[in-house]
Design an enzyme around this catalytic site. Structure first.
Site: not given
Ligand code: SAM
Length: 252
Positions: A96, A129-130, A149, A152, A227, A229
């Protein structure tokens, strides 16, 4: 007294952290550099910090256990918590990028470990940062499940390069997944769903699971129900678009 209860970062009855104290900006820019520690290579990832009961000794090369599931952009960690008891023998990690959200997941896991002795020892989270650092955490063929899942959506075309599923990132995920490993994606944004499915369909190292395989996989049901979301979308009666693919061996 009342004031004390409402300002505590933990819920008194469940012992779990309260989300409202870990609010963060909705989005982080995955292309900008952030300052957090990253292992130089997977062998430098300290399992004893993340799974102390299972790895009492730091850098124990004799311990064959390795992380098998990665929840990329794990948000508040609902999926990890659900998978933990479903697969108690597998190690899992959430990745995350937002620091407060990562802190929340850490506290959530720690509280669950305290209130359920012996349980939730197989899940952890890292702030990273994945899109940049997956190879720092996992070797070739290391993982058996990867989750993307409700990522963004990055709607604008010029921002599509920020999407966590793309043809070039799929090359990296194919490298990281074992043959037979599964990549799970889901979104409530139709255009992103089509994009993710298209990227997977066109990649030579992935094939779609059949309807029967999807029915029989207990994890598929969790994509929405476990999840945060997914629960939000279900509450609002929204539609979801999933693509679940298997890593295959390249055909010669
Ligand atoms: C809309 S949320 C979905 C969270 C979770 N997967 C769910 O379904 O409830 C997207 C998540 O991805 C994280 N995220 C976005 N880009 C990322 C990256 N490059 N590396 C790690 N996390 C990331 C954001 O901070 C956010 O918490």
């Amino acid at each position: 007294m009342i004031e004390k209860e409402t300002t505590s970062t933990f819920n008194k009855s469940t012992g779990l952290p309260r989300k409202r104290f870990y609010r963060a900006r909705a989005h982080s820019n995955p292309l900008s550099d952030s300052h957090f520690p990253v292992p130089l290579s997977p062998s430098q990832f300290d399992y004893s910090l993340h799974y102390p009961q299972l790895f009492p000794v730091p850098s124990d090369d004799d311990n064959p256990k390795r992380i098998q599931f990665a929840d990329i952009g794990c948000g508040f960690g609902g999926l990890l918590v659900a998978l933990s008891t479903l697969f108690p023998d597998k190690l899992m990690i959430g990745m995350e990028i937002r620091d407060k959200v990562t802190e929340y997941v850490k506290e959530r896991i720690s509280a669950l470990r305290t209130t359920n002795p012996g349980q939730y020892q197989n899940i952890s989270v890292v702030r990273t940062n994945s899109m940049k650092y997956i190879p720092n955490y996992f070797e070739k063929g290391h993982l058996t499940k990867m989750f993307f899942l409700f990522p963004d959506p990055h709607f604008k075309e010029k921002n599509h390069r920020r999407r966590v599923i793309s043809p070039h990132l799929l090359d990296e995920y194919a490298y990281t997944l074992a043959v037979g490993g599964i990549i799970y994606t889901i979104t409530d944004v139709e255009e992103l769903g089509e994009w993710m499915k298209g990227c997977l369909e066109n990649h030579p190292m992935f094939e779609a699971l059949t309807e029967e395989e999807l029915e029989n996989d207990p994890v598929v049901k969790l994509l929405i129900s476990a999840t945060e979301e997914g629960q939000k979308v279900a509450r609002n009666g929204g539609q979801t678009f999933q693509a679940v693919y298997r890593r295959i061996a390249p055909s010669l």
